[in-house]
Write a protein that holds these residues in place. Structure first.
Motif, PDB file in Angstrom:
ATOM      1  N   ALA A 128       0.817  -1.216   0.000  1.00  0.00           N
ATOM      2  CA  ALA A 128       0.000   0.000   0.000  1.00  0.00           C
ATOM      3  C   ALA A 128       0.850   1.265   0.000  1.00  0.00           C
ATOM      4  O   ALA A 128       1.984   1.277   0.478  1.00  0.00           O
ATOM      5  CB  ALA A 128      -0.928   0.005   1.212  1.00  0.00           C
ATOM      6  N   GLU A 129       0.255   2.332  -0.520  1.00  0.00           N
ATOM      7  CA  GLU A 129       0.902   3.641  -0.497  1.00  0.00           C
ATOM      8  C   GLU A 129       0.214   4.615   0.459  1.00  0.00           C
ATOM      9  O   GLU A 129       0.846   5.525   0.976  1.00  0.00           O
ATOM     10  CB  GLU A 129       0.892   4.245  -1.908  1.00  0.00           C
ATOM     11  N   THR A 130      -1.064   4.411   0.680  1.00  0.00           N
ATOM     12  CA  THR A 130      -1.866   5.368   1.446  1.00  0.00           C
ATOM     13  C   THR A 130      -2.721   4.636   2.474  1.00  0.00           C
ATOM     14  O   THR A 130      -3.202   3.528   2.211  1.00  0.00           O
ATOM     15  CB  THR A 130      -2.793   6.168   0.505  1.00  0.00           C
ATOM     16  N   VAL A 131      -2.905   5.276   3.642  1.00  0.00           N
ATOM     17  CA  VAL A 131      -3.783   4.741   4.688  1.00  0.00           C
ATOM     18  C   VAL A 131      -4.883   5.759   4.977  1.00  0.00           C
ATOM     19  O   VAL A 131      -4.605   6.940   5.184  1.00  0.00           O
ATOM     20  CB  VAL A 131      -3.013   4.437   5.982  1.00  0.00           C
ATOM     21  N   TYR A 132      -6.122   5.288   4.970  1.00  0.00           N
ATOM     22  CA  TYR A 132      -7.257   6.121   5.376  1.00  0.00           C
ATOM     23  C   TYR A 132      -7.479   5.964   6.880  1.00  0.00           C
ATOM     24  O   TYR A 132      -7.743   4.861   7.362  1.00  0.00           O
ATOM     25  CB  TYR A 132      -8.524   5.710   4.626  1.00  0.00           C
ATOM     26  N   PHE A 133      -7.368   7.079   7.606  1.00  0.00           N
ATOM     27  CA  PHE A 133      -7.651   7.085   9.034  1.00  0.00           C
ATOM     28  C   PHE A 133      -9.074   7.576   9.273  1.00  0.00           C
ATOM     29  O   PHE A 133      -9.560   8.488   8.595  1.00  0.00           O
ATOM     30  CB  PHE A 133      -6.674   7.995   9.786  1.00  0.00           C
ATOM     31  N   GLU A 158       3.686   6.049  13.642  1.00  0.00           N
ATOM     32  CA  GLU A 158       5.019   5.747  14.175  1.00  0.00           C
ATOM     33  C   GLU A 158       5.644   4.562  13.454  1.00  0.00           C
ATOM     34  O   GLU A 158       6.843   4.557  13.141  1.00  0.00           O
ATOM     35  CB  GLU A 158       4.921   5.462  15.679  1.00  0.00           C
ATOM     36  N   LYS A 159       4.833   3.546  13.163  1.00  0.00           N
ATOM     37  CA  LYS A 159       5.337   2.327  12.526  1.00  0.00           C
ATOM     38  C   LYS A 159       5.597   2.511  11.030  1.00  0.00           C
ATOM     39  O   LYS A 159       6.497   1.868  10.464  1.00  0.00           O
ATOM     40  CB  LYS A 159       4.322   1.193  12.718  1.00  0.00           C
ATOM     41  N   PHE A 160       4.789   3.367  10.376  1.00  0.00           N
ATOM     42  CA  PHE A 160       4.858   3.482   8.919  1.00  0.00           C
ATOM     43  C   PHE A 160       4.956   4.952   8.511  1.00  0.00           C
ATOM     44  O   PHE A 160       4.051   5.484   7.851  1.00  0.00           O
ATOM     45  CB  PHE A 160       3.643   2.817   8.280  1.00  0.00           C
ATOM     46  N   PRO A 161       6.027   5.609   8.848  1.00  0.00           N
ATOM     47  CA  PRO A 161       6.125   7.056   8.599  1.00  0.00           C
ATOM     48  C   PRO A 161       6.235   7.426   7.127  1.00  0.00           C
ATOM     49  O   PRO A 161       6.022   8.589   6.768  1.00  0.00           O
ATOM     50  CB  PRO A 161       7.401   7.450   9.359  1.00  0.00           C
ATOM     51  N   ALA A 162       6.573   6.475   6.256  1.00  0.00           N
ATOM     52  CA  ALA A 162       6.767   6.802   4.836  1.00  0.00           C
ATOM     53  C   ALA A 162       5.474   6.745   4.028  1.00  0.00           C
ATOM     54  O   ALA A 162       5.463   7.114   2.855  1.00  0.00           O
ATOM     55  CB  ALA A 162       7.801   5.846   4.226  1.00  0.00           C
ATOM     56  N   HIS A 163       4.393   6.268   4.616  1.00  0.00           N
ATOM     57  CA  HIS A 163       3.116   6.195   3.904  1.00  0.00           C
ATOM     58  C   HIS A 163       2.412   7.549   3.886  1.00  0.00           C
ATOM     59  O   HIS A 163       2.685   8.441   4.695  1.00  0.00           O
ATOM     60  CB  HIS A 163       2.204   5.155   4.554  1.00  0.00           C
ATOM     61  N   LYS A 164       1.485   7.687   2.952  1.00  0.00           N
ATOM     62  CA  LYS A 164       0.651   8.880   2.882  1.00  0.00           C
ATOM     63  C   LYS A 164      -0.642   8.626   3.667  1.00  0.00           C
ATOM     64  O   LYS A 164      -1.069   7.484   3.825  1.00  0.00           O
ATOM     65  CB  LYS A 164       0.327   9.213   1.417  1.00  0.00           C
ATOM     66  N   TRP A 165      -1.270   9.707   4.133  1.00  0.00           N
ATOM     67  CA  TRP A 165      -2.467   9.585   4.967  1.00  0.00           C
ATOM     68  C   TRP A 165      -3.641  10.279   4.295  1.00  0.00           C
ATOM     69  O   TRP A 165      -3.497  11.351   3.708  1.00  0.00           O
ATOM     70  CB  TRP A 165      -2.241  10.196   6.353  1.00  0.00           C
ATOM     71  N   GLU A 166      -4.809   9.684   4.412  1.00  0.00           N
ATOM     72  CA  GLU A 166      -6.056  10.285   3.953  1.00  0.00           C
ATOM     73  C   GLU A 166      -7.104  10.159   5.057  1.00  0.00           C
ATOM     74  O   GLU A 166      -6.897   9.432   6.032  1.00  0.00           O
ATOM     75  CB  GLU A 166      -6.564   9.607   2.673  1.00  0.00           C
ATOM     76  N   LYS A 167      -8.242  10.850   4.871  1.00  0.00           N
ATOM     77  CA  LYS A 167      -9.309  10.830   5.865  1.00  0.00           C
ATOM     78  C   LYS A 167     -10.521  10.063   5.332  1.00  0.00           C
ATOM     79  O   LYS A 167     -11.032  10.388   4.257  1.00  0.00           O
ATOM     80  CB  LYS A 167      -9.724  12.250   6.239  1.00  0.00           C
TER      81      LYS A 167
END
Length: 431
Positions: A128-133, A158-167
């Protein structure tokens, strides 16, 4: 759970709508609520986080939903993690979701025990490249407690700082605001339970009863009809108490001649209903009470007509304010000078009607829904005008739950709950 099992096709449909809006190579995570402590070994009754319920139907603690439409292995495109159960847990705590039962409820074929989450999640994050929080961005939210979602977000960053985040919230606001037919049926069912409670109370209320006794009548009727209870903390406000908008003490005696404002609603299968009714404690309106009551009812009926596709929420409230202003002028509570000299940011009518008229409702009493976009068919709103007159020891609010329809004529889910003054008097005075 007390409620009948919901057809899992609803949750399958909800997930499909959500994943259709996810970015490529992205994972979305949804956590259950915690069980919150009271003191010693006491806890509050568990209520599921509405988003994981909306997408999976999983209605127990320590559950995680993972959605990854682009997973290389098809079986990992939907995963439900649940707490491992065994005979010991079943004896001490009752039945928990087995893997088979979790599939029956959710329609998710891949179910793992929660203990496997970190290992599987790490593996999928390599794809994966992006995580939806899933953050809480409701316009009324003021939560100070750190939730299970909050803790997960901290851990994941903290565990995956290189990923992108979405909402996730941007997607959920739109999806949850527009109800599926099955959801409207569930809200209608909750409204039907509320009707039974109200009809029971009409036969019970008389001078001398206590507000908490009335609350007890409602909860009795709600639970005996498979509800968990109130969808929100009930307001049972007699006399002057009705002028306190969020009065919840419910500890005063109802006096002859007073009006009684009740803002209550049953939940069913986590879906809410939201009703307000105001009745004369002695079963008969005085002339003045009837004047105010009929004015509020007229505002509610006219406001309901405005709930059509294309209406803008903010503009709707401005129009309702004009309707209320006209009624207050007719009642002599305002005069023309009050209106001509009013502060546009706080119009004259706000002296007697200081809250909003409508809000989204569904899984939450104040449900998710995009307020800056035009109203659309299958949105469900409350309609709840009120007039509050402390000097006259009276507050009157009337509220129904309404579905916006394609045809334009709103569907009142509470049309069978008595509201006309004559019917209320007749029901309260039947021998």
């Amino acid at each position: 759970m007390k409620y009948h099992q919901i057809d899992r096709e609803l949750f399958i449909k909800n997930r499909n709508k959500f994943t259709a809006q996810m970015k490529p190579a992205s994972i979305a995570i949804f956590n259950s609520n915690d069980i919150y402590p009271v003191s010693a070994d006491s806890t509050m009754p568990f209520q599921q986080a509405r988003d994981i319920f909306y997408l999976s139907g999983a209605d127990q603690e320590e559950s995680i939903l993972l959605l990854f439409p682009d997973a290389i292995d098809p079986k990992h495109r939907e995963i439900l993690f649940v707490r491992e159960t065994n005979e010991h847990i079943a004896i001490w705590e009752g039945e928990k979701l087995s893997k088979e039962r979790a599939f029956e409820v959710s329609g998710i074929k891949t179910v793992y025990w929660l203990t496997d989450f970190e290992k599987i999640f790490f593996d999928l994050m390599t794809e994966a490249e992006t995580v939806y929080f899933n953050t809480n961005e409701h316009y009324r939210q003021a939560v100070e407690t750190e939730t299970r979602e909050d803790r997960f977000i901290k851990w994941c960053k903290e565990k995956f700082p290189a990923h992108k985040w979405e909402k996730s919230n941007q997607i959920l606001q739109g999806l949850r605001g527009v109800k599926e037919a099955q959801e409207i049926d569930l809200i209608q069912h909750a409204c039907g339970i509320t009707e039974k409670g109200f009809r029971r109370v009409l036969e019970f209320v008389k001078p001398g009863v206590w507000e908490y006794e009335i609350e007890a009548e409602y909860i009795h009727e709600f639970i005996r009809n498979r509800s968990r209870g109130f969808a929100y903390t009930p307001i049972i406000a007699s006399g002057f108490n009705a002028n306190v908008l969020h009065y919840i003490e419910n500890n005063q005696q109802c006096q002859d001649g007073d009006m009684l404002l009740m803002d209550v609603g049953a939940e069913y299968a986590n879906y809410a209903s939201d009703m307000s009714r105001t009745i004369p404690v002695n079963g008969r309106f005085t002339k003045r009470q009837r004047e105010i009551y009929d004015a509020v009812l007229r505002v509610k009926n006219e406001a309901t007509k405005l709930l059509v596709p294309g209406t803008i929420w903010h503009e709707y409230h401005v129009e309702v304010g004009k309707i209320m202003t006209s009624e207050l002028l007719g009642l002599g509570l305002l005069d023309k000078a009050d209106v001509q000299n009013e502060d546009p940011s706080w119009p004259a009518y706000k002296k007697y009607f200081m809250h909003g008229t409508s809000h989204h409702m569904g899984l939450d009493t104040h449900d998710y829904g995009k307020l800056k976009e035009p109203m659309a068919a299958n949105m469900v709103f409350t309609v709840e005008p009120g007039i509050y007159i402390p000097d006259e020891n009276m507050g009157i609010r009337l509220e129904d739950d309404v579905v916006i329809t394609e045809k334009g004529e709103p569907l009142n889910l509470m049309k069978n709950i008595p509201i006309e003054a004559e019917e209320i008097e007749d029901l309260m005075n039947r021998s």
